[in-house]
Design an enzyme around this catalytic site. Structure first.
Site, PDB file in Angstrom:
ATOM      1  N   TRP A  16     -54.176   8.631  19.818  1.00 42.06           N
ATOM      2  CA  TRP A  16     -53.928   8.012  18.508  1.00 42.06           C
ATOM      3  C   TRP A  16     -55.253   7.724  17.821  1.00 42.06           C
ATOM      4  O   TRP A  16     -55.426   7.987  16.627  1.00 42.06           O
ATOM      5  CB  TRP A  16     -53.087   6.752  18.621  1.00 42.06           C
ATOM      6  CG  TRP A  16     -51.680   7.007  19.075  1.00 42.06           C
ATOM      7  CD1 TRP A  16     -51.067   6.492  20.186  1.00 42.06           C
ATOM      8  CD2 TRP A  16     -50.684   7.828  18.417  1.00 42.06           C
ATOM      9  NE1 TRP A  16     -49.773   6.957  20.261  1.00 42.06           N
ATOM     10  CE2 TRP A  16     -49.512   7.764  19.205  1.00 42.06           C
ATOM     11  CE3 TRP A  16     -50.688   8.605  17.257  1.00 42.06           C
ATOM     12  CZ2 TRP A  16     -48.345   8.457  18.852  1.00 42.06           C
ATOM     13  CZ3 TRP A  16     -49.531   9.296  16.913  1.00 42.06           C
ATOM     14  CH2 TRP A  16     -48.383   9.212  17.707  1.00 42.06           C
ATOM     15  N   ASP A  22     -55.785  -0.503  14.560  1.00 41.32           N
ATOM     16  CA  ASP A  22     -54.423  -0.003  14.699  1.00 41.32           C
ATOM     17  C   ASP A  22     -53.782  -0.855  15.804  1.00 41.32           C
ATOM     18  O   ASP A  22     -54.155  -0.743  16.968  1.00 41.32           O
ATOM     19  CB  ASP A  22     -54.468   1.481  15.094  1.00 41.32           C
ATOM     20  CG  ASP A  22     -53.087   2.051  15.451  1.00 41.32           C
ATOM     21  OD1 ASP A  22     -52.097   1.299  15.444  1.00 41.32           O
ATOM     22  OD2 ASP A  22     -53.018   3.270  15.744  1.00 41.32           O
ATOM     23  N   LYS A  77     -42.776  -0.362  17.599  1.00 41.83           N
ATOM     24  CA  LYS A  77     -43.076  -0.676  18.993  1.00 41.83           C
ATOM     25  C   LYS A  77     -42.738  -2.133  19.292  1.00 41.83           C
ATOM     26  O   LYS A  77     -42.125  -2.425  20.291  1.00 41.83           O
ATOM     27  CB  LYS A  77     -44.555  -0.417  19.302  1.00 41.83           C
ATOM     28  CG  LYS A  77     -45.076   0.940  18.833  1.00 41.83           C
ATOM     29  CD  LYS A  77     -44.721   2.062  19.759  1.00 41.83           C
ATOM     30  CE  LYS A  77     -45.004   3.464  19.231  1.00 41.83           C
ATOM     31  NZ  LYS A  77     -46.239   3.738  18.550  1.00 41.83           N
TER      32      LYS A  77
HETATM   33  C1  LIG Z   1     -46.911   5.095  17.991  1.00 44.22           C
HETATM   34  C2  LIG Z   1     -48.316   4.902  17.597  1.00 44.22           C
HETATM   35  C3  LIG Z   1     -48.847   5.488  16.433  1.00 44.22           C
HETATM   36  C4  LIG Z   1     -48.033   6.417  15.544  1.00 44.22           C
HETATM   37  O1  LIG Z   1     -47.188   5.677  14.779  1.00 44.22           O
HETATM   38  P1  LIG Z   1     -46.242   6.376  13.669  1.00 44.22           P
HETATM   39  O2  LIG Z   1     -45.653   5.181  13.002  1.00 44.22           O
HETATM   40  O3  LIG Z   1     -45.246   7.196  14.423  1.00 44.22           O
HETATM   41  O4  LIG Z   1     -47.078   7.195  12.784  1.00 44.22           O
HETATM   42  C5  LIG Z   1     -50.147   5.212  16.107  1.00 44.22           C
HETATM   43  N1  LIG Z   1     -50.917   4.419  16.873  1.00 44.22           N
HETATM   44  C6  LIG Z   1     -50.441   3.845  18.006  1.00 44.22           C
HETATM   45  C7  LIG Z   1     -51.337   2.964  18.815  1.00 44.22           C
HETATM   46  C8  LIG Z   1     -49.133   4.072  18.405  1.00 44.22           C
HETATM   47  O5  LIG Z   1     -48.658   3.504  19.520  1.00 44.22           O
END
Ligand SMILES: *Cc1c(COP(=O)(O)O)cnc(C)c1O
Length: 360
Positions: free
Chosen positions: A99, A166, A190
């Protein structure tokens, strides 16, 4: 049979959030019209929007000088929206997983990118700690929880430049000192809701700070205008995901807030890691000090690899769902987000013990 949901995302939600969403779809706010059929300009919806922002501020103790808003597109859209808004010349990234790597890749469209450190050499099983943040970069980007590899940055780091995080997979799992960050973003699916809504927390002085000509939707300042009733409402907001997030945040608050979540998350993770360390059939994959409270990754112990499929089947028979590791890591991953009850972790631990006894 009772199912124990360890999916990595989308994943388990508080039952009450799901139930009230079902009710709202039938009849929103006593209007006699369903949530999916109302205008987002009805007062009832404007109240939900305002309350959602308020709950975020309250639960994460977000200072007044930060904007909070919700958009579509997922965290993946933020990967380019962050540099579009904040990158002038150079940005620095800590590469702790795919990611993080994907985020850095998008930044390259907008300027120079310096990867200050990467743990790719060991398949991202640790968080690099020995690095220097370049003083001349516009911001430093980190991924606080690495969902795929089960590693986590447990503290709010000190950063001499704008820190961007993030927090897709650990937001609301622990208290955060928001002041240490310029911006925090993530997909809701999540830990705070279903897929379809992305949260953005950004220091107000960074809004509209870009020298670049930006498309209206890309420009952060579009989503947090002066007039409160237009926030997160430049275009039609994803009402159902936001509603479920609203109900999820209410649930967090009812249970006592983020401190209580943190305590529960530590207990759950400790239960499972202790079992992994004790059980002769399994080993953890992440370096101990960087182990994530949210995603617990483990594999069969050396010499036991051939039993992997048998354990999957064994666990499935006992109601375990979503424990397959990401394909890039293999083995198992149990995601223990806020809404995952301790009973599910206890059930998984019992299942691992039973499996060990069977093979003694
Ligand atoms: C799942 C995830 C993403 C991607 O998220 P989307 O909403 O599907 O674009 C990005 N960063 C992390 C740390 C993730 O766990």
């Amino acid at each position: 049979m009772k199912k124990h949901n360890f999916n990595a995302g989308p994943c388990v939600l508080p039952r009450q959030a799901v139930e009230s969403a079902i009710e709202a779809i039938r009849d929103f706010d006593g209007t006699g019209i369903g949530l999916l059929e109302i205008s987002h300009r009805t007062p009832g919806w404007e109240r939900i929007m305002a309350e959602t922002e308020q709950l975020w501020r309250e639960l994460l103790n977000i200072p007044e000088e930060y904007a909070v808003f919700f958009v579509g597109g997922g965290a993946s859209t933020q990967f380019f929206q962050v540099p579009a808004n904040l990158l002038k010349n150079k940005a620095a990234y800590l590469q702790t997983g795919v990611w993080a790597k994907k985020a850095a890749k998008e930044a390259k469209y907008y300027g120079d990118v310096e990867i200050v450190a990467s743990s790719e050499d060991k398949n991202y099983t640790y968080i690099p700690k020995d690095y220097t943040i370049p003083a001349d970069a516009d911001y430093f980007h980190i991924t606080t929880n690495n969902t795929i590899y089960g590693t986590e940055i447990h503290e709010d780091i000190d950063c001499p430049i704008t820190l961007v995080a993030d927090m897709s997979s650990d937001i609301m799992s622990r208290p955060v000192d928001v002041k240490k960050y310029g911006m925090i973003y993530g997909g809701a699916q999540k830990n705070v809701g279903p897929a379809g809504v992305t949260f953005v927390i950004i220091r107000k002085d960074l809004l509209g700070s870009s020298e670049r000509k930006l498309q209206t939707m890309v420009d952060y300042s579009t989503h947090y205008p002066e007039e409160a009733r237009n926030r997160s409402m430049f275009n039609t907001p994803p009402v159902l995901p936001i509603f479920v997030m609203h109900e999820t945040l209410k649930w967090v608050k009812e249970l006592g807030g983020v401190e209580v979540m943190y305590k529960m998350n530590k207990e759950k993770a400790e239960l499972l890691y202790n079992e992994i360390d004790r059980n002769s059939m399994f080993v953890g994959t992440a370096v101990k000090e960087d182990r994530s409270l949210m995603n617990v990754c483990f594999v069969m112990a050396p010499g036991k690899e051939a039993l992997q499929d048998e354990f999957f089947a064994f666990a499935k028979e006992r109601g375990m769902v979503g424990i397959k590791g990401h394909r890039s890591v293999g083995g198992f991953r149990a995601s223990l987000y806020n809404a995952c009850p301790k009973e599910s972790v206890e059930a998984l631990v019992a299942c691992m013990q039973e499996f060990e006894n069977l093979h003694k």
